[in-house]
Scaffold this active site. Structure first.
Site, mmCIF file in Angstrom:
data_model
loop_
_atom_site.group_PDB
_atom_site.id
_atom_site.type_symbol
_atom_site.label_atom_id
_atom_site.label_comp_id
_atom_site.label_asym_id
_atom_site.label_seq_id
_atom_site.Cartn_x
_atom_site.Cartn_y
_atom_site.Cartn_z
ATOM 1 C CB ALA A 269 -0.924 -0.014 1.219
ATOM 2 N N PRO A 270 0.426 2.309 -0.707
ATOM 3 C CG PRO A 270 0.374 4.532 -1.463
ATOM 4 C CD PRO A 270 1.200 3.578 -0.646
ATOM 5 N N GLY A 272 1.618 2.273 -5.520
ATOM 6 C CA GLY A 272 2.321 2.906 -6.635
ATOM 7 C C GLY A 272 3.300 1.974 -7.316
ATOM 8 C CG ASP A 289 -0.101 -2.952 3.307
ATOM 9 O OD1 ASP A 289 0.916 -2.398 2.850
ATOM 10 O OD2 ASP A 289 -0.647 -2.582 4.371
ATOM 11 C CG ASP A 315 2.893 -9.167 9.921
ATOM 12 O OD1 ASP A 315 3.903 -8.830 9.278
ATOM 13 O OD2 ASP A 315 2.717 -8.865 11.123
ATOM 14 C CG ASP A 333 8.667 0.309 0.049
ATOM 15 O OD1 ASP A 333 9.424 0.721 0.946
ATOM 16 O OD2 ASP A 333 8.022 1.073 -0.690
ATOM 17 C CB CYS A 386 11.211 5.958 2.370
ATOM 18 S SG CYS A 386 9.970 5.546 3.612
#
Length: 437
Positions: A269-270, A272, A289, A315, A333, A386
């Site tokens: 999620a979300p 992209g 997710d 999970d 990610d 990130c």
């Protein structure tokens, strides 16, 4: 704090927007994320779209300047203000200073008048109306001296907690000032062109016809010179483009997905990156997710773009959802402190604590170890975070490679957000691994 109090202020007034923004900022101080706090304010006040936009703009400005505002308030207020009063001042003070381009959102006298009106309109701030008026008028009179004094304090100068400043300076001794400074600027609006619907050249021509200045900054990436509302972007509603940071667009390219491959996008999620993968290849993609509500956003994005993926709410650190069939490609990610995306989420710096990186790196290691067993021989796993903190990025990648004997392939490593023409993107980290047959 009475967060749901209904005022009599006009919804199209600056005072109404200031009070709504201040309510959200005060809630961030208690540990709530700014988007969540704003959503609550929007709902409780029944704010019109114009007021919502103003509240959001003021609240985000306040977050980017919070250290500076706190220093000014400490110098001018006779005693520490109550939470909502402090938040109201923290929303007003940035509006009384010019933006980086030399422009001002409002006239100073308007800000003072409307902030005092906002204070008068709420029971938690009503008694502080004289103090609010005195502080803002003093800032008008002694502006130069006060700004000079605040500039001597690192937290005020850079608008980050001291531990954050120290961490960036230690990790990036040559770029730390650029990294911190960029984090205080509004982010660029970057689009990803859906190559199934258009080429970048054709889309740039379409923007030019619409009078929107833009430039290509990546294989699918187009950066607008000035942000516009998402539904005013040509082709957005029709799935021609999506909003996605230029650094985030590298994920699908690095993963090198080919037609027919079985692909897992963990922590999707979300959506992209899920959508970008499917724009580039006809693959069997599973979007995983832990948050079922956030998965709904993935579904909405897929539908808008005319794409399909299997969605699972589970999970990523546990294998109980897996059907036992290995994946050719895995995009991990993983959860992190999000220290590389403070331009988009300026509240993060005030919500995070120094020890969060260790806790999140421990969780991320468990996720990576679990996903590795699901990867087919010769398959590739792309580790993305990130974060700016090496503990969550390079140190994590190095330790993972040692634990599993993974072959590390070429990838960008740490991308720094410095705001230059080449690096006008978020601070993401990429490490690519291949499983030996």
């Amino acid at each position: 704090m009475q967060v749901n109090f209904q005022t009599d202020l006009r919804h199209d007034s600056l005072a109404f927007a200031l009070l709504g923004a201040a309510t959200a900022v005060a809630q961030v101080r208690t540990g709530m994320a700014l988007p969540q706090a704003l959503a609550g304010v929007f709902a409780s006040t029944n704010a019109i779209p114009q007021a919502r936009g103003a509240m959001q703009d003021i609240a985000y400005r306040a977050m980017r300047a919070l250290g500076h505002s706190d220093a000014l308030i400490a110098m001018m207020a006779p005693k520490a203000p109550e939470p909502l009063v402090a938040a109201l001042l923290a929303c007003a003070l940035p509006l009384m200073q010019k933006d980086a381009d030399g422009s001002a959102a409002y006239e100073q006298f308007t800000v003072v008048d409307q902030t005092v009106s906002a204070a008068w309109a709420h029971p938690d701030t009503e008694r502080a109306k004289p103090m609010v008026n005195a502080v803002l008028r003093r800032f008008q009179r002694e502006r130069a001296e006060l700004l000079a004094a605040a500039a001597l304090q690192p937290v005020a100068k850079w608008n980050y907690p001291q531990w954050w400043i120290d961490a960036v300076r230690t990790a990036y001794p040559d770029q730390w000032q650029a990294v911190l400074s960029t984090g205080n600027q509004p982010p660029p609006l970057t689009l990803r062109v859906n190559l199934r619907r258009s080429t970048v050249a054709d889309y740039l021509a379409r923007l030019e016809q619409a009078g929107i200045a833009a430039a290509q900054i990546g294989p699918q990436a187009v950066r607008l010179a000035k942000p516009v509302g998402v539904h005013l972007i040509p082709g957005f509603d029709d799935g021609v483009v999506s909003v996605q940071d230029a650094a985030a667009q590298l994920a699908a390219q690095l993963l090198d997905v080919q037609d027919g491959m079985r692909v897992l996008d963990a922590c999707a999620a979300p959506g992209g990156k899920t959508c970008n993968i499917l724009e580039l290849a006809d693959a069997d993609v599973t979007a995983l997710d832990a948050d079922a509500k956030r998965l709904l956003r993935v579904g909405e994005n897929l539908e808008r773009l005319g794409l399909h993926a299997t969605m699972k709410a589970a999970d990523a650190q546990h294998p109980d959802w897996w059907d036992g069939q290995a994946y050719d490609r895995i995009l991990a990610d993983v959860p992190c402190t999000a220290s590389g995306i403070v331009r988009r989420h300026p509240d993060i710096r005030w919500l995070r604590r120094k020890g969060d990186a260790l806790q999140l790196a421990t969780l991320s290691a468990k996720i990576l170890d679990n996903l590795w067993q699901m990867l087919a021989p010769n398959g590739k796993l792309l580790f993305v975070t990130c974060s700016l903190w090496p503990q969550e990025s390079e140190a994590q990648a190095a330790a993972f490679a040692v634990r599993h004997g993974a072959t590390r392939l070429d990838a960008p490593g740490q991308l720094l957000p410095t705001g230059s023409a080449e690096q006008d993107h978020d601070g993401l980290f990429y490490a690519l691994f291949q499983k030996n047959a």
